[in-house]
Motif scaffolding. Structure first.
Motif, PDB file in Angstrom:
ATOM      1  N   GLY A  58      -7.614   7.053  22.183  1.00  0.00           N
ATOM      2  CA  GLY A  58      -6.665   7.843  22.954  1.00  0.00           C
ATOM      3  C   GLY A  58      -5.323   8.059  22.272  1.00  0.00           C
ATOM      4  O   GLY A  58      -4.380   8.555  22.885  1.00  0.00           O
ATOM      5  N   ARG A  59      -5.236   7.677  20.998  1.00  0.00           N
ATOM      6  CA  ARG A  59      -3.962   7.818  20.270  1.00  0.00           C
ATOM      7  C   ARG A  59      -4.161   8.611  18.992  1.00  0.00           C
ATOM      8  O   ARG A  59      -5.242   8.601  18.408  1.00  0.00           O
ATOM      9  CB  ARG A  59      -3.455   6.434  19.833  1.00  0.00           C
ATOM     10  N   LEU A  60      -3.067   9.220  18.549  1.00  0.00           N
ATOM     11  CA  LEU A  60      -3.076   9.863  17.248  1.00  0.00           C
ATOM     12  C   LEU A  60      -2.515   8.849  16.252  1.00  0.00           C
ATOM     13  O   LEU A  60      -1.417   8.319  16.453  1.00  0.00           O
ATOM     14  CB  LEU A  60      -2.161  11.089  17.316  1.00  0.00           C
ATOM     15  N   LEU A  61      -3.259   8.559  15.201  1.00  0.00           N
ATOM     16  CA  LEU A  61      -2.808   7.551  14.232  1.00  0.00           C
ATOM     17  C   LEU A  61      -2.528   8.193  12.891  1.00  0.00           C
ATOM     18  O   LEU A  61      -3.362   8.934  12.354  1.00  0.00           O
ATOM     19  CB  LEU A  61      -3.890   6.486  14.037  1.00  0.00           C
ATOM     20  N   ARG A  62      -1.333   7.869  12.341  1.00  0.00           N
ATOM     21  CA  ARG A  62      -1.031   8.273  10.966  1.00  0.00           C
ATOM     22  C   ARG A  62      -1.636   7.228  10.014  1.00  0.00           C
ATOM     23  O   ARG A  62      -1.921   6.097  10.437  1.00  0.00           O
ATOM     24  CB  ARG A  62       0.481   8.376  10.769  1.00  0.00           C
ATOM     25  N   ILE A  63      -1.764   7.595   8.746  1.00  0.00           N
ATOM     26  CA  ILE A  63      -2.415   6.685   7.808  1.00  0.00           C
ATOM     27  C   ILE A  63      -1.609   5.391   7.655  1.00  0.00           C
ATOM     28  O   ILE A  63      -2.177   4.298   7.571  1.00  0.00           O
ATOM     29  CB  ILE A  63      -2.614   7.361   6.417  1.00  0.00           C
ATOM     30  N   SER A  64      -0.280   5.499   7.642  1.00  0.00           N
ATOM     31  CA  SER A  64       0.514   4.264   7.471  1.00  0.00           C
ATOM     32  C   SER A  64       0.293   3.327   8.657  1.00  0.00           C
ATOM     33  O   SER A  64       0.371   2.106   8.515  1.00  0.00           O
ATOM     34  CB  SER A  64       2.001   4.600   7.306  1.00  0.00           C
ATOM     35  N   GLN A  65       0.010   3.897   9.826  1.00  0.00           N
ATOM     36  CA  GLN A  65      -0.259   3.045  10.995  1.00  0.00           C
ATOM     37  C   GLN A  65      -1.627   2.376  10.858  1.00  0.00           C
ATOM     38  O   GLN A  65      -1.793   1.212  11.226  1.00  0.00           O
ATOM     39  CB  GLN A  65      -0.187   3.892  12.276  1.00  0.00           C
ATOM     40  N   TYR A 103       0.843  -1.193   0.000  1.00  0.00           N
ATOM     41  CA  TYR A 103       0.000   0.000   0.000  1.00  0.00           C
ATOM     42  C   TYR A 103       0.881   1.246   0.000  1.00  0.00           C
ATOM     43  O   TYR A 103       1.903   1.301   0.709  1.00  0.00           O
ATOM     44  CB  TYR A 103      -0.865   0.063   1.258  1.00  0.00           C
ATOM     45  N   VAL A 104       0.455   2.252  -0.755  1.00  0.00           N
ATOM     46  CA  VAL A 104       1.133   3.547  -0.730  1.00  0.00           C
ATOM     47  C   VAL A 104       0.073   4.595  -0.387  1.00  0.00           C
ATOM     48  O   VAL A 104      -0.887   4.787  -1.146  1.00  0.00           O
ATOM     49  CB  VAL A 104       1.769   3.882  -2.098  1.00  0.00           C
ATOM     50  N   SER A 105       0.224   5.257   0.743  1.00  0.00           N
ATOM     51  CA  SER A 105      -0.755   6.267   1.134  1.00  0.00           C
ATOM     52  C   SER A 105      -0.465   7.588   0.431  1.00  0.00           C
ATOM     53  O   SER A 105       0.648   8.103   0.482  1.00  0.00           O
ATOM     54  CB  SER A 105      -0.695   6.499   2.649  1.00  0.00           C
ATOM     55  N   ALA A 106      -1.522   8.123  -0.208  1.00  0.00           N
ATOM     56  CA  ALA A 106      -1.426   9.478  -0.771  1.00  0.00           C
ATOM     57  C   ALA A 106      -2.342  10.401   0.023  1.00  0.00           C
ATOM     58  O   ALA A 106      -2.716  11.478  -0.434  1.00  0.00           O
ATOM     59  CB  ALA A 106      -1.831   9.449  -2.242  1.00  0.00           C
ATOM     60  N   VAL A 107      -2.708   9.961   1.218  1.00  0.00           N
ATOM     61  CA  VAL A 107      -3.710  10.636   2.049  1.00  0.00           C
ATOM     62  C   VAL A 107      -3.008  11.605   2.998  1.00  0.00           C
ATOM     63  O   VAL A 107      -1.965  11.267   3.563  1.00  0.00           O
ATOM     64  CB  VAL A 107      -4.485   9.572   2.874  1.00  0.00           C
ATOM     65  N   LYS A 108      -3.599  12.782   3.201  1.00  0.00           N
ATOM     66  CA  LYS A 108      -2.952  13.779   4.074  1.00  0.00           C
ATOM     67  C   LYS A 108      -3.849  14.083   5.265  1.00  0.00           C
ATOM     68  O   LYS A 108      -4.586  15.073   5.265  1.00  0.00           O
ATOM     69  CB  LYS A 108      -2.637  15.046   3.279  1.00  0.00           C
ATOM     70  N   GLY A 109      -3.780  13.203   6.259  1.00  0.00           N
ATOM     71  CA  GLY A 109      -4.570  13.440   7.464  1.00  0.00           C
ATOM     72  C   GLY A 109      -4.091  12.550   8.591  1.00  0.00           C
ATOM     73  O   GLY A 109      -3.209  11.701   8.398  1.00  0.00           O
ATOM     74  N   VAL A 110      -4.648  12.766   9.777  1.00  0.00           N
ATOM     75  CA  VAL A 110      -4.406  11.875  10.922  1.00  0.00           C
ATOM     76  C   VAL A 110      -5.755  11.619  11.588  1.00  0.00           C
ATOM     77  O   VAL A 110      -6.696  12.385  11.398  1.00  0.00           O
ATOM     78  CB  VAL A 110      -3.438  12.489  11.976  1.00  0.00           C
ATOM     79  N   ARG A 111      -5.828  10.547  12.357  1.00  0.00           N
ATOM     80  CA  ARG A 111      -7.047  10.213  13.100  1.00  0.00           C
ATOM     81  C   ARG A 111      -6.745  10.168  14.574  1.00  0.00           C
ATOM     82  O   ARG A 111      -5.637   9.742  14.965  1.00  0.00           O
ATOM     83  CB  ARG A 111      -7.501   8.807  12.700  1.00  0.00           C
ATOM     84  N   PHE A 112      -7.706  10.564  15.389  1.00  0.00           N
ATOM     85  CA  PHE A 112      -7.566  10.362  16.823  1.00  0.00           C
ATOM     86  C   PHE A 112      -8.503   9.219  17.190  1.00  0.00           C
ATOM     87  O   PHE A 112      -9.712   9.307  16.965  1.00  0.00           O
ATOM     88  CB  PHE A 112      -7.949  11.646  17.578  1.00  0.00           C
TER      89      PHE A 112
END
Ligand SMILES: NC(=O)c1ccc[n+]([C@@H]2O[C@H](COP(=O)([O-])OP(=O)(O)OC[C@H]3O[C@@H](n4cnc5c(N)ncnc54)[C@H](O)[C@@H]3O)[C@@H](O)[C@H]2O)c1
Ligand SMILES: O=P(O)(O)OC[C@H](O)CO
Length: 325
Positions: free
Chosen positions: A108-115, A96-105
């Motif tokens: 209780g954690r901040l998650l990057r798209i690759s995570q 997978y290659v993420s072209a997405v520009k965001g994060v999720r909470f």
């Protein structure tokens, strides 16, 4: 090479066009079958990329199996809020290659798209793509550059080779966290810059806001695993400049509209995603839990989510305790 692109919005379609122009066979997946059929019939995605013709190498599809079958890698270009659901519906893929520009909470954690990708597909190889890449300019063949980051150097090189061409120069990096965070955080600063435009504060104010915004990105990004130099590269400063200055940027334009009285509900009626609004909320939740100080992000949050007067919020930023640069 066979490549799949998930998401037939502005960026997914632009990436498919770029890949096909370099001779690759691209399956462009849309969850909406009516959109895939319209793309097949008209060879245009006029709602997102007016005047851009889809090369023959682009094959619009709406079934996941057909999209990812035999793909050397799968580019993900759906909004942050859709990534988890979309990946949950996919068969196993090689990379997978993420072209997405965001994060999720979440939890209780901040998650990057690759995570999020690693959780959804633990066996897949993962990379991220970011940079100053306004979709319409890229799709029209105007020159641009980007960076692909991965802990897997072979995958980064494969994506670099596939996407790179006469109008698109691709660099590699091992700094996944830095590249992802640069791309996500700059959207918040572009909202702030748009607000400065909407209030007609002038170029001095906008330059000061962006410089301090970059400092906030560096401070946050390095505390969360990114390397400082990455934030001064294409995915940080580079994308901050493009997004905060361009009339094409949805984040900058949304900030301008908000400063002129638009509400969150007004923005949500728009067809296209404004990622910075969601990233602001995620960072606000994180800051509330962690105590991390993010003055410009908090100012944007107050204007967007609490409806505070942007002029008053700015005055408060100006009156913060004086300190060394
Ligand atoms: N547009 C750009 O210039 C650009 C450039 C670089 C990166 N990006 C990033 O790429 C990502 C996608 O942006 P875009 O500009 O292509 O968005 P967009 O709004 O143009 O299109 C998004 C596509 O995803 C679909 N979609 C929306 N919600 C979905 C969901 N919940 N599940 C599945 N599909 C969904 C939409 O129907 C649409 O086809 C964003 O993270 C954005 O920040 C955009
Ligand atoms: O239109 P925006 O504001 O989502 O920005 C698009 C890209 O991220 C620019 O690199």
């Amino acid at each position: 090479m066979n490549v799949a692109v998930l998401g037939a919005g502005g960026w997914g379609t632009a990436l498919a066009v770029l890949l096909a122009r370099s001779g690759h066979r691209v399956a462009l997946w849309s969850r909406r079958c009516e959109l895939a059929e319209a793309l097949l019939a008209t060879r245009e995605n006029a709602a997102y990329l007016p005047g851009v013709r889809l090369p023959e190498g682009v094959r619009p599809v709406c079934t996941a199996e057909r999209a990812v079958e035999g793909a050397a890698f799968v580019l993900v270009a759906v909004p942050t809020k859709g990534v988890r659901t979309v990946l949950a519906g996919m068969p196993p893929v090689e990379a997978y290659v993420s072209a997405v520009k965001g994060v999720r909470f979440a939890e209780g954690r901040l998650l990057r798209i690759s995570q999020i990708m690693r959780r959804a597909a633990p066996a897949a190889r993962v990379a991220v793509l970011s940079g100053p890449n306004l979709a319409l300019e890229v799709a029209r063949g105007l020159p641009a550059a980007a960076v692909v980051a991965s802990e897997d150097a072979e995958l980064a090189a494969r994506v670099q080779r596939a996407l790179g061409g006469p109008t698109f120069r691709v660099y590699t990096s091992p700094d996944v966290a830095g590249v992802e965070l640069g791309g996500a955080l700059k959207n918040v600063m572009a909202l702030a810059a748009g607000m400065a435009d909407g209030l007609e504060l002038g170029d001095n104010a906008k330059a000061a806001l962006l410089t301090r915004g970059l400092r906030e990105m560096v401070r946050f990004g390095t505390a969360h695993g990114g390397a400082v130099e990455t934030f001064y590269g294409l995915s940080g400063l580079g994308d901050l400049m493009a997004t905060a200055m361009s009339p094409l940027s949805r984040n900058r334009s949304a900030g301008e509209r908000i400063a002129r009285g638009a509400t969150l509900a007004d923005l949500e009626t728009g067809r296209q995603v404004v990622e910075g609004v969601h990233t602001t909320a995620a960072l606000h939740e994180w800051a509330a839990r962690s105590g991390e100080e993010l003055p410009i992000t908090e100012a944007v949050w107050r204007v967007v989510y609490r409806g505070d007067d942007p002029r008053r919020v700015l005055e408060e930023l100006m009156r913060r305790e004086p300190k060394p640069e």
